[in-house]
Write an enzyme that holds these catalytic residues in place. Structure first.
Site, short mmCIF file in Angstrom:
data_model
loop_
_atom_site.label_atom_id
_atom_site.label_comp_id
_atom_site.label_asym_id
_atom_site.label_seq_id
_atom_site.Cartn_x
_atom_site.Cartn_y
_atom_site.Cartn_z
N ARG A 160 0.70 -1.28 0.07
CA ARG A 160 0.16 0.05 -0.09
C ARG A 160 0.90 1.40 0.04
NH1 ARG A 160 -1.79 -3.61 -1.16
NH2 ARG A 160 -4.08 -4.74 -0.45
N SER A 229 -12.04 -0.82 2.82
CA SER A 229 -10.81 -1.09 3.85
C SER A 229 -10.44 0.15 4.43
CB SER A 229 -10.20 -2.06 3.31
OG SER A 229 -10.66 -3.24 2.82
N GLU A 325 -5.58 3.00 5.96
CA GLU A 325 -5.20 3.11 4.67
C GLU A 325 -5.64 4.37 3.79
OE1 GLU A 325 -6.15 0.20 0.64
OE2 GLU A 325 -6.06 -0.66 2.52
#
Length: 347
Positions: A160, A229, A325
């Site tokens: 990520r 998410s 995230e």
């Protein structure tokens, strides 16, 4: 280039948070990039489809919104080379590839957002990452006013993360990505949920299964505001995993090539008793604890407060620190999650 003043961003972020930008630059053609003013002394944020962005203030910074379009496919002896403009929708690209019998992205189906956001986050799901297929990223340099080509290695992809969130952050805009797909394809069924497919499933069957799994667990942001998410899956070492397995023998874990282990953040949140938790118009989704949802709030700080509470409860129970995230954007530009935190009296 289209320029608009005092723009409401509520329809430009999937959390449906109210925020006003003083100026939005809508870029539709590559030539528009040359008309951008020097913004180095002002806070600004490059916004894709807003599916991974949380506006934490009622005021937002200057917004640059690229909307470049186009897909080009070149067939070679052993592979397909697909060049995609950054403003294209990611899931539509996955669908197009499957229709053209170009396989590899099926595990990444139904991930919201634009193609240009994919290399920034190095998006991934069900055992596959964007970086697995990326050959090059075309990037417009604000200083030199020209497009540069970065190789996969130069993008510094990791979990990520990429150079676009680090050394090149806000120094340019991604205009295109170049992807390569080998004609020799093999289904990646390494993640739970895909291993009950047929022994030799087709790429379309894999994609349809991924869509089914995601649709069953993740709320549609058009129905219930969310950014998918919210937290990254934490990475721990083998010793920490051994300690956890003594108490939680069924903890979902995925070994990484570097010897470390990825743990399912959603499972940790659920075990902390937070699945379905609600506070001040926001909450933890009742079906997927990894997703924070906005039921009725217009204030992005309520999402921040909820995320902090979730982070603290998981830390108390498992001694594992979750990292968001989702990207946090204030009136002064993007901020780190830690810089937004306040003392929480609930802990």
């Amino acid at each position: 280039m289209e320029l608009s003043k005092e723009v409401s961003l509520q329809s430009y972020n999937s959390f449906n948070i109210t925020a006003i930008s003083p100026t939005v630059y809508f870029l539709n053609e590559l030539t528009d990039l040359e008309q951008l003013p020097d913004l180095t002394s002002k806070p600004f944020y490059i916004l894709g489809e807003g599916s991974n962005t949380l506006f934490v203030d009622h005021l937002a910074p200057i917004i640059i919104k690229p909307n470049f379009k186009g897909v080009d496919i070149v067939e070679k002896n052993e592979s397909y080379i697909v060049t995609v403009a950054s403003g294209e929708n990611w899931h539509e690209l996955v669908n197009l590839c499957i229709e053209q019998e170009i396989y590899g992205l099926e595990n990444l189906a139904l991930i919201p957002g634009s193609v240009g956001a994919a290399p920034v986050q190095n998006i991934g799901a069900y055992g596959v990452d964007f970086s697995d297929f990326c050959v090059e990223v075309k990037w417009f340099d604000f200083i030199n006013k020209r497009v540069k080509t970065l190789s996969n290695q130069e993008c510094n992809f990791s979990y990520r993360n990429s150079i676009f969130k680090q050394a090149l952050y806000n120094k340019g805009i991604i205009t295109e990505v170049v992807l390569s797909f080998p004609k020799k394809w093999q289904a990646n069924l390494s993640y739970a949920g895909l291993n009950d497919l047929e022994i030799v499933p087709s790429a379309r069957q894999v994609m349809e299964k991924v869509i089914s799994l995601r649709s069953a667990k993740l709320p549609d942001p058009n129905v219930l505001a969310n950014a998918g998410s919210f937290f990254k899956n934490p990475i721990i070492n083998e010793n920490k995993l051994t300690d956890l397995l003594r108490v939680y023998p069924n903890i979902p874990s995925y070994r990484q090539q570097n010897g470390q282990v990825k743990i399912a953040a959603g499972w940790l949140i659920e075990q902390a008793g937070l699945k379905g938790y609600c506070s001040n118009g926001v909450g933890v989704h009742q079906n997927q604890a990894l997703v924070l949802v906005n039921y009725s709030s217009n204030d992005g700080k309520e999402i921040v407060n909820l995320a902090q509470y979730v982070q603290q409860q998981v830390l108390i129970k498992f001694d594992i620190l979750l990292s968001p995230e989702v990207r946090m954007v204030s009136a002064q530009g993007e901020k780190s999650f830690d810089s937004l935190l306040v003392k929480d009296e609930r802990v």
